[in-house]
Design a protein around this motif. Sequence first.
Motif, mmCIF file in Angstrom:
data_model
loop_
_atom_site.group_PDB
_atom_site.id
_atom_site.type_symbol
_atom_site.label_atom_id
_atom_site.label_comp_id
_atom_site.label_asym_id
_atom_site.label_seq_id
_atom_site.Cartn_x
_atom_site.Cartn_y
_atom_site.Cartn_z
ATOM 1 N N VAL A 64 0.896 -1.376 -0.015
ATOM 2 C CA VAL A 64 0.095 0.024 -0.011
ATOM 3 C C VAL A 64 1.001 1.266 -0.005
ATOM 4 O O VAL A 64 0.606 2.224 -0.774
ATOM 5 N N ILE A 65 1.766 1.411 0.904
ATOM 6 C CA ILE A 65 2.769 2.467 0.907
ATOM 7 C C ILE A 65 3.429 2.649 -0.384
ATOM 8 O O ILE A 65 3.726 3.695 -0.680
ATOM 9 N N HIS A 66 4.200 1.474 -1.000
ATOM 10 C CA HIS A 66 4.630 1.832 -2.395
ATOM 11 C C HIS A 66 3.938 2.181 -3.334
ATOM 12 O O HIS A 66 4.126 3.049 -4.165
ATOM 13 N N ASN A 67 2.456 1.450 -3.399
ATOM 14 C CA ASN A 67 1.527 2.032 -4.490
ATOM 15 C C ASN A 67 1.252 3.403 -4.311
ATOM 16 O O ASN A 67 1.139 4.100 -5.105
ATOM 17 N N LEU A 68 0.900 3.820 -2.823
ATOM 18 C CA LEU A 68 0.769 5.390 -2.842
ATOM 19 C C LEU A 68 1.766 6.169 -2.948
ATOM 20 O O LEU A 68 1.770 7.281 -3.823
ATOM 21 N N ASN A 69 3.184 5.797 -2.808
ATOM 22 C CA ASN A 69 4.295 6.572 -3.295
ATOM 23 C C ASN A 69 4.341 6.744 -4.749
ATOM 24 O O ASN A 69 4.730 7.576 -5.286
ATOM 25 N N ASP A 70 4.301 5.593 -5.596
ATOM 26 C CA ASP A 70 4.110 5.493 -6.999
ATOM 27 C C ASP A 70 3.196 6.568 -7.466
ATOM 28 O O ASP A 70 3.339 7.405 -8.343
ATOM 29 N N SER B 93 10.538 17.889 -4.378
ATOM 30 C CA SER B 93 9.213 17.271 -3.728
ATOM 31 C C SER B 93 8.952 15.737 -3.770
ATOM 32 O O SER B 93 8.439 15.074 -2.979
ATOM 33 N N GLN B 94 9.420 15.290 -4.925
ATOM 34 C CA GLN B 94 9.281 13.830 -4.876
ATOM 35 C C GLN B 94 10.110 13.090 -3.992
ATOM 36 O O GLN B 94 9.810 12.018 -3.532
ATOM 37 N N ASP B 95 11.191 13.568 -4.010
ATOM 38 C CA ASP B 95 12.229 13.117 -3.091
ATOM 39 C C ASP B 95 11.740 13.062 -1.640
ATOM 40 O O ASP B 95 11.927 12.054 -0.917
ATOM 41 N N ASN B 96 11.302 14.043 -1.191
ATOM 42 C CA ASN B 96 10.833 14.612 0.116
ATOM 43 C C ASN B 96 9.774 13.451 0.295
ATOM 44 O O ASN B 96 9.630 12.972 1.359
ATOM 45 N N LEU B 97 8.623 13.184 -0.593
ATOM 46 C CA LEU B 97 7.522 12.499 -0.698
ATOM 47 C C LEU B 97 8.189 11.249 -0.369
ATOM 48 O O LEU B 97 7.834 10.188 0.441
ATOM 49 N N ARG B 98 9.266 10.610 -1.230
ATOM 50 C CA ARG B 98 9.853 9.345 -1.138
ATOM 51 C C ARG B 98 10.427 9.106 0.138
ATOM 52 O O ARG B 98 10.178 7.983 0.822
ATOM 53 N N ASP B 99 10.982 9.977 0.554
ATOM 54 C CA ASP B 99 11.797 9.835 2.121
ATOM 55 C C ASP B 99 10.776 9.708 3.198
ATOM 56 O O ASP B 99 10.827 8.841 3.858
#
Length: 782
Positions: free
Chosen positions: A24-30, A232-238
Amino acid sequence: MEKTAFLFLCIGIGVGSIIALRSVIHNLNDALASEARTLLAADVQIDSTRPWLPETVAAIDRVSTGQLVTGRTETIESPTMVRPSAADQEGALMIELKGIDPPFPLYGDFMLANAQPFNHSLLAGNGAIVAPLLLERLNLRVGDQIRIGTSDFEIRGVLEREPGSSSGFRLGPRVYIARGAVEEAGLTGFGSRARRRVLLRAAPGEMENLVTTLRTELKGTTAASVRSYKESQDNLRDQFSRAENYLSLTGLVVLVLGGIGVSNVTRVFIEQKRRAIAILKCVGGTGRQISAVYLLQMLALGAAGSLFGVVLAKISLIAVAAYFSQTLPPNMNYGLQTGAVMQGLAMGLLTSLLFSAIPLLRIRHIKPRLLLRESDGITGPQSGFDLRLWVTAVIVAIGLILVAAWQAGSLRIGFFFLAGLALTAGALYVAAALLIYLVRHARHISYFPLRQAVNSLYRPGNQTRVIVMAVGLGAFLVIAIQSLESNLVAEFDPGRRQGLPNMFLLDVQKDQEQGVRSLIEKMTGERPQLVPTVRARFVAVNDQEVEGLGEMRRERGRLGREFVLTYRPNLEDNETIVAGNFWDSAPSAEPEISIEEGLRGEKGLDIGSTATFDILGRKITARVTSIRRVDWRNSRTGFMVVFRPGTLESAPQTFIGAVNGPADEASRSRFQRALLDQYPNISVIDVAEIVRVVVRILENVTLAVSFIGAFVFLSGVLILAGSVAMTKYQRTYEAAVLKTLGAKRKVLLLILLAEYGLLGLVAGIIGSTAAVGLSYAVSRFV
């Protein structure tokens, strides 16, 4: 069959929870990462809370008119108030206002309700696009007039989907108007909280070069932030990576409890296979060979349970798609992530290996003579110290630490997590042993079923302590989570605020102070507290520059943000001095400040330190003479930095008002309307509305965490059920003996209910007591 099903469930639930959470976390991140550009509504964004200086505008123009930029637009965002323009309509509401210029948005879709296309012509002539919630709260419809600041606007459309925004916390519903109309409505003057943004679309392949050029050009010109959508994407990923690791630790709790079940299964399995093991040893089998055979069996069962966990994870994701798809990104995938599946399978196998290793050592002590004489069939180690057992235990402990570190993404966090889990489980185990010891002294009671149930707690192989520990741990987590949530919600109960304000007024200008006081006294009968405020930024501490002031980036630290300062001669009731001395009421020509204890140590800030502030371009250096502790829960207003009177009185300032508004909704609405009719620049934060939002968020978070706690509790119940299943034959034998002695079916049922009722009671007492203790400690000290 029972042992196989039990092991399936123990491993399957733990593995399934880890795979489902990580997927779920991976899919939401993607999903969010793929829309990072859309969330920013640009490739690069420049923003500031201050009006653009001419040199800043010139620097941005130089860069944006070059070959690096193919598109540019500007926005202004500000929280403010809105009310119906018609005199016969009541009500007022805090909103998040956004002023935009063509060609906004540079990326993303701007969709209106009823398939109405968005066009900037809808905003011409004071048009507005509003969120559906605004229409609902103020009882308005498309075509009605609303007043924002000093201007009237016509509602010309309703938002369906907006670009450049995530679903984070907001003070109110979104309203779009033209950027120029924000300034015409008087919302960008002194003291406003408007945030200005320049959005840029980079030429293909030039985004990194554009960011570097902008940061070079803007260095030293203003407090502006430059960031790209990739940052922003890197921040989200972290953030998602941290969330994934911490949530996986909760799955690890389930898996560890499942591992306890595996250990019990292995121990009972070896107990039941003693004669078969003795025969194998008679025909030449060594202890090592036999141990390897049974270890492979346990790993095979663990692998099967792990595959069952994959099935459970897939069912969980189907449920998430069915019940939560409306609140998740529309492009989100609900499939299992390959990496999560592989990690879950590995976790299942490792758990089977680690938790079955020590019980399998019992095979060494099963002797061939067991076939001739049962009592001599099992012997202990020849000495008091079993080196192989201790080496195996150390290897298992190291393995568990590494597994926890793998799940947490940090060896330190994994170690402390496992240590905390071990201490909690150990405390529950000791408490269970103590309570059962006390129950043991009540075994001479006259009621036969209850006496037999108490005696049954000491049946060989009954695993009473392990059962109580597992069920108690599950009850502990569920009750603690619910108790903490109840305490947090109670903190927001207006009935417990003891006269604290339920409304805050922002942006009161200096020339409005007396008029606002008179109006509030007239309508509420209360003399309001109006506090002067000055906006400033730390420039230096002890003459050492605070890093990153030329470019206000989020990563630069706590001192780099903008602070709201005040000045007063006295401490508030909710403040105490923890270091230094607070000044007397006399003004001072030498600037002095008192800081909140949370700032102590930042860049060396302490008693005697000097701090330099930038107040609208003017530098003021003050010395720290005291450090305060602030009880934020009982605060009418709270400040991190307070000046001694005599320094800031002539600085540009606005006032914040803390007010106890009318109790009922209709009177509160009339009060806000009357205030805004006279002073349209003032914003009113209604604490009651904020509390409703916070309570809803708390309830959602509690629901999610309680779901994990329920998994832990279910694992404890499975261990209980497994214990019953694994002692079925012994229970059947005892039941047959009791029936032979004249016991009826009802008596046997009462014995069983009493035994497991006692187990549940002990587990409940331990879990509830520990949960109440944790809840009290967190509420009292944290």
